[in-house]
Design an enzyme around this catalytic site. Structure first.
Site, short mmCIF file in Angstrom:
data_model
loop_
_atom_site.label_atom_id
_atom_site.label_comp_id
_atom_site.label_asym_id
_atom_site.label_seq_id
_atom_site.Cartn_x
_atom_site.Cartn_y
_atom_site.Cartn_z
N ASP A 1 -2.95 14.31 -3.34
CA ASP A 1 -3.08 14.37 -4.92
C ASP A 1 -4.20 14.48 -5.25
OD1 ASP A 1 -0.09 14.24 -5.46
OD2 ASP A 1 -0.65 12.58 -6.01
N SER B 1 3.04 4.46 -0.77
CA SER B 1 1.90 3.78 -1.75
C SER B 1 1.40 3.41 -1.41
CB SER B 1 2.22 4.84 -2.83
OG SER B 1 0.63 4.21 -3.63
N ASP C 1 -2.70 2.07 -12.71
CA ASP C 1 -3.68 2.62 -12.69
C ASP C 1 -4.62 3.47 -13.59
OD1 ASP C 1 -4.73 0.57 -10.43
OD2 ASP C 1 -3.55 2.36 -8.73
#
Ligand code: ARG
Length: 399
Positions: free
Chosen positions: A14, A175, A124
């Site tokens: 990402d 993740s 986050d």
């Protein structure tokens, strides 16, 4: 419109795609900044290479491990901070230190924006943005991943089309976010909260040790300063305990937690060092803190954990609580013995030069100095209001 952006860069898919995407779509220059908070097995030369290959004008790496341990993990330990009573805030604690370095890099390199690779569903993003605004409200915050509308597949194609080197194309199911305070693993089959986490998700808590062992952690004014008599920095203590406690398979957490954005999410964590330290620290407080201070502090601890979880590390209430907690730690000096055996980590002893545990008061044998005669009057008055109530209203029953 921003011209120069410092991106919090991990080296993953990402943030690598984000470098190029921002250059192409926002016409900005990108400086990639990787902050080392103790992620497992990261080669930062490779990370820098990747950032440059994706188009970054500059690739920076900051080793923030000692700083993170001393200035972020230690205050959280002093607060025995566990979100929803269980999670030691692994990711939540690392974001403010990452932001601190982002903001500093922006100043140093004349950038007018910072960027992060968070999605719109998590905590986050909250931590990155609220912390940035707290430290420098003039900086723009760009969240490319939240807005670009690409699936993981799309991102992989984007990377191929733009010659962006990415780690591995193999199916990335989980993740993962990790640092010295622990490791968070989410997604994959664990998105069904009934499913047992597959054994492959555990990295730091593989039970390999078979013989029991005692480990003595020494604290100095609330800060762990030694293990088995060997003086260590906070980072050194954390790393040592991660290794030894993890080798007994201790420190796993499997929970459904409430994210700031309102989603319930199934999370698994492995936090051998941080959980062992909180266990030991809280136990030592048991002999070093006067009763009312201990109780009031315990009431504030969950609030402290919520503030950190919710992205409010840099906030006036958190600061004020830090001051209270720091004051409370003055006499939290001493040693705690942890007994480790496969699957278990327990306190088996504690001692302190400032201990409030008074043998002469506690003992039932001949050395007893407690004034037994004082108790009769005390107990009588303690119950006086209930006795009065019982004699006038209580005996009338429910009616
Ligand atoms: N649920 C945890 C938290 O909000 C862990 C987040 C992990 N982050 C990640 N990008 N996998 O603090």
């Amino acid at each position: 419109m921003a011209k120069r952006v410092v991106l919090a860069y991990s080296g993953g898919l990402d943030t690598s795609v984000a470098v190029r995407w921002m250059i192409d779509n926002l016409g900005v220059e990108v400086i990639a900044l990787a902050v080392d908070v103790g992620q497992a097995a990261e080669d930062y030369d490779v990370v820098k290479e990747r950032a440059r290959a994706a188009g970054a004008v500059e690739a920076l790496v900051v080793d923030a491990k000692e700083e993170y341990a001393a200035e972020y993990c230690m205050p959280a330990l002093a607060a025995n901070a566990l979100y929803e009573n269980r999670y030691p805030l692994v990711s939540a604690l690392s974001r403010p230190v990452i932001v601190k370095h982002l903001v500093a890099a922006a100043r140093e390199h004349g950038a007018d924006a910072v960027a992060h690779g968070c999605t719109g569903k998590g905590n986050d993003q909250v931590r990155f943005e609220v912390s940035t605004r707290a430290l420098n409200p003039d900086l723009e915050v760009i969240a490319p991943v939240r807005g670009w509308g690409m699936t993981r597949e799309d991102s992989i194609h984007y990377a191929y089309d733009h010659d962006i080197p990415i780690v591995a194309t193999k199916e990335k199911v989980y993740s993962i976010d990790d640092n010295i305070w622990g490791r968070a693993i989410e997604c994959g089959e664990m998105e069904d909260p009934w499913n047992v986490p597959p054994p492959g998700v555990w990295l730091l808590t593989q039970p390999t040790a078979t013989e029991s062992v005692d480990v003595v952690v020494g604290f100095d004014a609330g800060v762990p300063a030694s293990v088995d008599g060997e003086g260590l920095t906070p980072l050194g203590v954390i790393e040592r305990l991660n290794a030894v406690v993890g080798s007994y398979g201790c420190g796993r957490i499997d929970m459904v937690e409430n994210r700031r954005v309102g989603i319930k999410s199934r999370e698994t964590y492995e936090c051998p060092g941080s959980l062992a330290l909180i266990l030991a620290h809280r136990d030592l407080e048991g002999i070093c803190l006067e009763r009312d201070l201990q109780r009031e502090k315990a009431r504030l601890e969950p609030r402290y954990a919520e503030l950190v979880y919710d992205g409010l590390w840099f906030s006036p209430l958190k600061q004020a609580l830090d001051a209270f907690i720091a004051e409370s730690q003055r006499f939290v000096t001493g040693e705690v013995r942890l007994h480790l055996s496969p699957g278990s980590c327990e306190v088996s002893g504690r001692r302190s030069p400032h201990s409030l545990y008074d043998y002469a008061l506690a003992t039932y044998d001949a050395a007893d100095e407690f004034r037994h005669e004082d108790s009769a009057g005390f107990v009588r008055l303690w119950g006086l209001s209930v006795e009065t109530w019982a004699g006038t209203q209580g005996h009338l029953g429910e009616a």
